[in-house]
Design a protein around this motif. Structure first.
Motif, short mmCIF file in Angstrom:
data_model
loop_
_atom_site.label_atom_id
_atom_site.label_comp_id
_atom_site.label_asym_id
_atom_site.label_seq_id
_atom_site.Cartn_x
_atom_site.Cartn_y
_atom_site.Cartn_z
N GLU A 604 0.83 -1.22 0.08
CA GLU A 604 -0.07 -0.02 -0.14
C GLU A 604 0.97 1.16 0.02
N VAL A 605 1.89 1.35 0.87
CA VAL A 605 2.69 2.24 1.01
C VAL A 605 3.49 2.83 -0.33
N PHE A 606 4.19 1.87 -0.99
CA PHE A 606 4.99 1.96 -2.16
C PHE A 606 4.19 2.18 -3.43
N GLY B 591 28.44 23.71 1.29
CA GLY B 591 28.39 23.90 2.70
C GLY B 591 27.43 23.11 3.20
N PRO B 592 27.14 23.29 4.71
CA PRO B 592 26.37 22.33 5.20
C PRO B 592 25.18 21.88 4.60
N VAL B 593 24.81 20.50 4.93
CA VAL B 593 23.76 19.86 4.11
C VAL B 593 23.04 18.71 5.08
N LEU B 594 21.81 18.72 5.27
CA LEU B 594 21.11 17.94 6.22
C LEU B 594 20.42 16.94 5.28
N LEU B 595 20.33 15.58 5.65
CA LEU B 595 19.62 14.61 5.19
C LEU B 595 18.72 13.93 6.12
N VAL B 596 17.37 13.60 5.58
CA VAL B 596 16.45 13.01 6.43
C VAL B 596 15.51 12.15 5.39
N GLY B 597 15.49 11.10 6.12
CA GLY B 597 14.66 10.06 5.22
C GLY B 597 14.24 8.62 5.96
N SER B 598 13.99 7.94 5.05
CA SER B 598 14.00 6.55 5.27
C SER B 598 15.07 5.58 5.79
N GLY B 599 15.31 4.99 7.00
CA GLY B 599 16.45 4.53 7.39
C GLY B 599 16.51 2.90 7.38
N GLY B 600 17.43 2.23 7.90
CA GLY B 600 17.87 0.93 8.01
C GLY B 600 18.29 0.53 6.73
N HIS B 607 16.53 5.05 -1.69
CA HIS B 607 16.69 6.48 -1.67
C HIS B 607 15.74 7.53 -1.47
N ASP B 608 15.11 6.84 -0.49
CA ASP B 608 14.06 7.64 -0.01
C ASP B 608 14.51 8.92 0.92
N VAL B 609 15.22 9.79 0.68
CA VAL B 609 15.85 11.05 1.69
C VAL B 609 15.61 12.24 1.26
N ALA B 610 15.15 13.06 1.81
CA ALA B 610 15.22 14.74 1.31
C ALA B 610 16.58 15.20 1.94
N VAL B 611 16.89 16.23 0.91
CA VAL B 611 18.25 17.07 1.21
C VAL B 611 17.67 18.45 1.58
N LEU B 612 18.45 18.81 2.60
CA LEU B 612 17.98 20.28 2.96
C LEU B 612 19.24 21.20 3.22
N LEU B 628 8.12 12.69 0.97
CA LEU B 628 9.00 11.37 0.60
C LEU B 628 7.96 10.41 0.29
N ARG B 629 8.40 9.19 -0.06
CA ARG B 629 7.32 8.12 -0.28
C ARG B 629 6.97 7.47 0.84
N ILE B 630 7.79 7.59 1.93
CA ILE B 630 7.43 6.98 3.18
C ILE B 630 6.21 7.76 4.05
N ALA B 631 6.01 8.80 3.42
CA ALA B 631 4.99 9.77 3.97
C ALA B 631 3.79 9.02 4.81
N PRO B 632 3.09 8.22 4.06
CA PRO B 632 2.04 7.55 4.62
C PRO B 632 2.45 6.87 6.32
N PHE B 633 3.68 6.25 6.13
CA PHE B 633 4.14 5.93 7.75
C PHE B 633 3.94 6.85 8.72
N PHE B 634 4.02 8.20 8.56
CA PHE B 634 4.03 8.94 9.60
C PHE B 634 2.45 9.12 10.09
N SER B 635 1.54 8.96 9.10
CA SER B 635 0.15 8.99 9.84
C SER B 635 -0.38 7.59 10.09
N GLY B 636 0.45 6.47 10.01
CA GLY B 636 -0.08 5.22 10.44
C GLY B 636 -0.42 4.47 9.20
N VAL B 637 0.41 3.25 9.18
CA VAL B 637 -0.29 2.49 7.78
C VAL B 637 -0.84 1.12 8.51
N ARG B 638 -2.06 0.94 7.78
CA ARG B 638 -2.71 -0.45 8.33
C ARG B 638 -2.89 -0.30 9.64
#
Lengths: 700, 700
Positions: A604-606, B591-600, B607-612, B628-638
């Motif tokens: 569902e997610v991807f 210069g300084p760069v921040l990355l945040v996204g899917s881990g593990g 490659h589901d990582v945002a660069v800021l 990001l594609r993982i966005a649905p996880f933040f609101s809870g999946v299934r």
């Protein structure tokens, strides 16, 4: 429903115009004007009870008064007299009638919709084909049979040529015509299908592809009907080496909603449409400009065998941008051999670049022969099938006519796909005159090259006709779904690897199953009334003791009792590994569909799932899976073992055969998750759900 | 390095041409021809020892013989005399010199590269700015200071106007010029920067943005240098409401390789480039046609506040395609109120569609006032900021001039963004004459609307200057990496939630740690010499007994000893939940760069990582994560609980502050995984790796 009568519509020997007008700017006047203007050689019968001649052509008071039954009749009368005119056509033995009037099936008005149905019934009873209503008409510039009221043929002079256009929108039957004519390309057919109350775009496609003059077919589709006929047309096109380029709208829900209000188009599942086109070698584009973008390349007969590209430019920046663009359009920069690079370099100054993309630099200004010399080396030594020549700026001091001649020579000698990108019209004109396809926009040029290369691959794929090699037997029943045990049994009967499991209805059976299955099991309710067990908390995973197994059984049986549902419990061996999914269903418009991809909650997610049209081969499934984002998992991520991709493909092939052979007995099958083991370990279907089709659904 | 001297180059009061030629088609002749032709008002000094006049202009034997030190000198002499000419310029007090000759830093030849470095040294010693070498030149059509040898200004007549173009490629400084002039848009500046041995594109951008006539700036970039200066220029642009549209090549590795051979461009990390542009309100496009596609809309001053679109067409198919296209270009179809729909419908026949997209249908043929009546209703009742008018086919019988007037009136009265899509040139011309922007291709029209709307949002975002609010102290050392305990300690010191852990060097310490940390722990080697522990099997997860904890400790210590590495062991509480990652590093160019996204393991696969670009706010991080594609996880999946997105954002903000405040002490920080708990439960950093920067790396 013979294609014979449709051929009569496309290539009539006689045309009647019911409601013929002396005013060539009226709907009933324009086709008459066009038939004269474009030299229609057959008999023309204006029908007008009030006159002897219409636009100088002798006219008749009624269809009944005609000396023969016309092949084609154009019904261009006002709304309230349309039905009478159709009855007259039917009675007179007209073979096909075009109804131009609007206000029928495309509205939401019940009376108007019923009127359209009555038209069709009248036509069918008489063996007459009906085109429209709400139809702009047909145009055949090979015969001058231009039975259309479009203004476009006034604005833009026709020329007969190798292109056919068929469109569910009147305007989109002539917009590509206009764009092609601007490029000097001739058009044979430009047909609008209107509401398709009877004749569909698919039938037109098949009929037009029987015209040997047609070398390229463009379709504008809002709703796919008669997919089997379109598949037949597509097979004929591939046999004849005719590319089909389709705009299919309704990619988005907003687009589908808009299409419904336009021509009452039924929504198609867009991913299934993609799979259908892919299977049948049809190239899909998003808009009309894209639809004509590569027309000239197709018409050169270019069907490249590889996707490698060589770029030659006088601009380093064009080279850089071409290198960036290549991948996105499906091309790769050819790796030229060391010998070739050395030979190229021997002609160039030291600051130029002889590796591909080849940057001649401003040295071209000093020596205009450099361009042709580069091409000569490539003609002898390069294996690439695509060549982009990019001249973003050349002017005073450059021998542009020489460049154009050199490019044309290269094109003629190699037979390879060669295009020029040049934003300056003066440069474009020189090349155009030699027959080299020219694009103002380099990205468009590369898109055209990439499209033709990828489409050629698709067209070369073997034509596969739907088969039902497998005979599937589904137990009949009242419940929409089989229960899980029945589902797994059906799959196992067709060689699909179902998880080891037992159906239990007592604590002793559960205890035995727990032991026999190895001491780590999942326990799930099994009841056809509850297809989605998780939603009712009817699944217990990782049961590691007999005591817990029995407790889970009691708990689940109690829950089923509380829900008032009859059922048992499945005890299944736990499997661990990568979670994939395989699904299959019958699409109402396009038939059997197979889905394969990421399973578990990631489905569902991807949305990382490929859609295919069975029957498929293991190779088809493999290609589809390796195109997904999960592809890296198959070769092993972070030192994990590669997965058993072969087994997953084989399981998908079998499921595709089951759905294709189910003859209406199955509506859908959902295998999720399918646990994929390491290479050689196979796959295991852990959860399965089969939905009965109408043919096996016994209504209580 | 004063911008003062650069201003002299852009707006000189006197120009010397070293190597001036009587032949206007030679590099040394063309600028002289242009200066006369385009009315340069300042003093022109041809330098040619062999003549009295060059192209009719009195000439001088040498720079030394000039009556004044010229603001700008063009060095157009053959290669071997270039260095002498530069020395002469430096000695004469020239403020800026353009070197047109090629064959320096863009080659791979050490001698040529050294020659370029010598040029720069000579110039800098004299306080002279050097433009190029390998430079086509500068052109200012506001003053007639056209110090360029491009042929384009012969082919395409200049007109002063509101656009500035700065390009690292000579050709790409004039291709957009040509495309804009084709559309009747004037260009003030068209500057090529060549090899940028001294003056960079960033400096030019800043200088050109000080010209109040410039309302739109186009950049062609192969390699970003002086990013801080470009950031300053971008801030000025936003203060002045000037949009910047950049082509930045090297999106792909093939593009980067091609750029290196073109101008020896350094590769930039493409995702960091995107983040940089996003932060600074610069809109990035892929090619030159895209770069100019929305120019007319920007120059109308349109800076839409919303992204809603209304479509009005006489073609249902255009409506359907517009609905499909909208989402992809960042627009959404406006939901018109019931009242508006009713009012619109009252003007239309029953088979037309009054909901947006509005399909007037062929009824427009019968009544040409319908178009204007639709627009009048919308002018009064619609809140949308974007309007697409689509007339794919209108001809005989349609009052096209009336349509054009009605559209212009609507545009003037509402001030909203209005464009016409019409492939027929006759139709386009009528609208163009009234000032309505016209596109042949409807998709291009919608892309332009979508771009301007999204870019306007970006330009309105508050300007944030780099800050270093946080003072970071990193222990100095020889090892490139801190060990994990040091890494976690550093993070904890800045309020980041490190996992509960103990560093142990004895079995008794391990046993105590196991107990204190709750009985389920991970045990990992802790040694700065082995930053990537998993690769050496130095991690044991899910240790649930004291006995196993001790065994793991002994095993890991033995492995360290076998590797000859000094170190201890970390015992850390096991955490479960969603695996995210947060990373930070110093990009050498940006210069300084921040990355945040899917881990593990999903980090690598998806490659589901945002660069800021830090500093960032929690809102910035949230927007990035929800894209990001993982966005649905933040609101809870299934049915799973929503994740603690706030805590993840807060942690990312802090890490951004650390890297931004680290002043060269840190090269990179990698937190992976960061376990994200359910909403309210926070996040836990389970693994951390800090890499020392040069400022803290003590070489042994």
């Amino acid at each position: 429903m013979s294609s014979h009568s449709l051929a009569a519509a496309l290539n009539p020997s006689s045309i009647a115009i019911v409601g013929a007008s002396d005013n060539p700017n009226k709907v009933g006047g324009r086709p008459l004007m066009y038939l004269s203007k474009f030299g229609f050689k057959g008999r023309i019968y204006p029908i007008n009870p009030a006159r002897d001649r219409v636009q100088g052509v002798p006219s008749f008071p009624s269809l009944a008064a005609l000396p023969e039954a016309p092949d084609l009749a154009i019904v261009a009368t006002p709304g309230d007299s349309v039905m009478g005119a159709i009855e007259d056509c039917a009675n007179r033995g007209v073979r096909a009638a075009i109804v131009m009037s609007s206000g029928y099936g495309e509205t939401s008005d019940a009376e108007s919709i019923a009127a359209e149905q009555k038209m069709v019934a009248t036509a069918r009873a008489a063996g007459m084909r009906l085109i429209g209503p709400n139809c702009q008409g047909l145009a055949n510039f090979g015969t001058g049979a231009v039975a259309s009221f479009s203004t476009m043929f006034i604005e833009t002079t026709p020329a007969d040529g190798p292109v056919g256009i068929i469109s569910q929108s009147g305007m989109m039957s002539v917009v590509p015509y206009g764009l092609l004519r601007q490029r000097g390309i001739g058009v044979r057919h430009s047909h609008a299908t209107g509401n398709e109350a009877d004749v569909t775009l698919s039938e037109f496609a098949l009929a037009v592809l029987h015209d040997p003059a047609v070398e390229l077919l463009l379709l504008y589709i809002e709703s796919l009907r008669n997919a089997d006929v379109l598949a037949e047309a597509a097979a004929l096109a591939r046999e004849r080496n005719v590319p089909i380029i389709a705009v299919k709208t309704g990619r988005t829900t907003r687009g589908q909603a808009a299409a419904r209000s336009h021509t009452a188009a039924l929504a198609n599942d867009d991913r299934v449409v993609d799979a259908f086109f892919h299977r049948h070698g049809i190239w899909r584009v998003d808009d009309i400009h894209e639809q004509v973008n590569a027309a000239e390349l197709y018409l050169k007969g270019w069907r490249p065998k590889n996707r490698t590209l060589v770029v030659v430019s006088n601009s380093g920046a064009s080279c850089v941008m071409a290198a960036d663009t290549a991948q996105g359009v499906g091309l790769e920069l050819a790796a030229l051999s060391d010998t070739t690079v050395k030979t190229l370099a021997s002609h160039l100054p030291s600051f130029a670049t002889a590796i591909n993309p080849i940057d001649i630099t401003a040295a071209l200004l000093t020596d205009s022969t450099l361009f042709g010399r580069m091409l000569s080396v490539l003609a002898e030594q390069s294996d690439a099938d695509q060549y982009l020549l990019a001249l973003p700026v050349v002017g005073t001091g450059y021998d542009v006519p020489l460049f154009a001649r050199d490019a044309a020579t290269f094109m003629a000698n190699t037979g390879k796909a060669v295009v020029l990108a040049a934003p300056q019209e003066s440069v474009a004109a020189e090349f155009r005159a030699t027959g080299v396809p020219v694009f103002s926009n380099q990205t468009d040029a590369m898109r055209a090259l990439g499209q033709v290369a990828r489409h050629a691959t698709l067209m070369r794929a073997p034509i596969r006709h739907a088969s039902s090699a497998r005979t599937v037997e589904v137990p009949a029943g009242e419940a929409p779904f089989l229960d899980e045990a029945e589902s797994l049994e059906l799959l196992a009967a067709h060689g699909l690897p179902a998880v080891a499991h037992r159906v239990c209805r007592s604590t002793s059976e559960v205890a035995a199953a727990w032991r026999d299955l190895g001491g780590i099991v999942a326990i799930k309710a099994c009841a056809s009334a509850i297809p989605h067990k998780s939603e009712h908390q009817l699944v217990v995973l990782n049961v590691t003791t007999e005591e817990r197994a029995v407790a889970a059984f009691n708990d689940l049986m109690q829950k089923l009792a509380d829900l008032g549902v009859d059922g048992g419990v499945i005890v299944a061996r736990m499997a661990r590994g990568f979670e994939a999914m395989i699904g299959a269903r019958i699409d109402p418009a396009l038939g059997p569909v197979l889905l394969v991809g990421s399973g578990g909650k990631y489905v569902e997610v991807f949305h990382d799932v490929a859609v295919l049209m069975p029957p498929v081969t293991a190779g088809d499934v493999r290609d589809a899976l390796l195109g997904l984002r999960i592809a890296p998992f198959f070769s092993g991520v972070r030192g994990e073992a590669p997965l058993d991709l072969d087994a997953l493909c084989e399981a998908a092939v079998r499921l595709g055969d089951i759905i294709a052979g189910s003859a209406g007995q199955i509506a859908s099958i959902d295998l999720n998750p399918v646990i994929v083991g390491a290479k050689g370990e196979g796959v295991v279907i852990v959860d399965a759900l089969v939905e009965r089709g109408q043919a096996r659904l016994v209504t209580a």
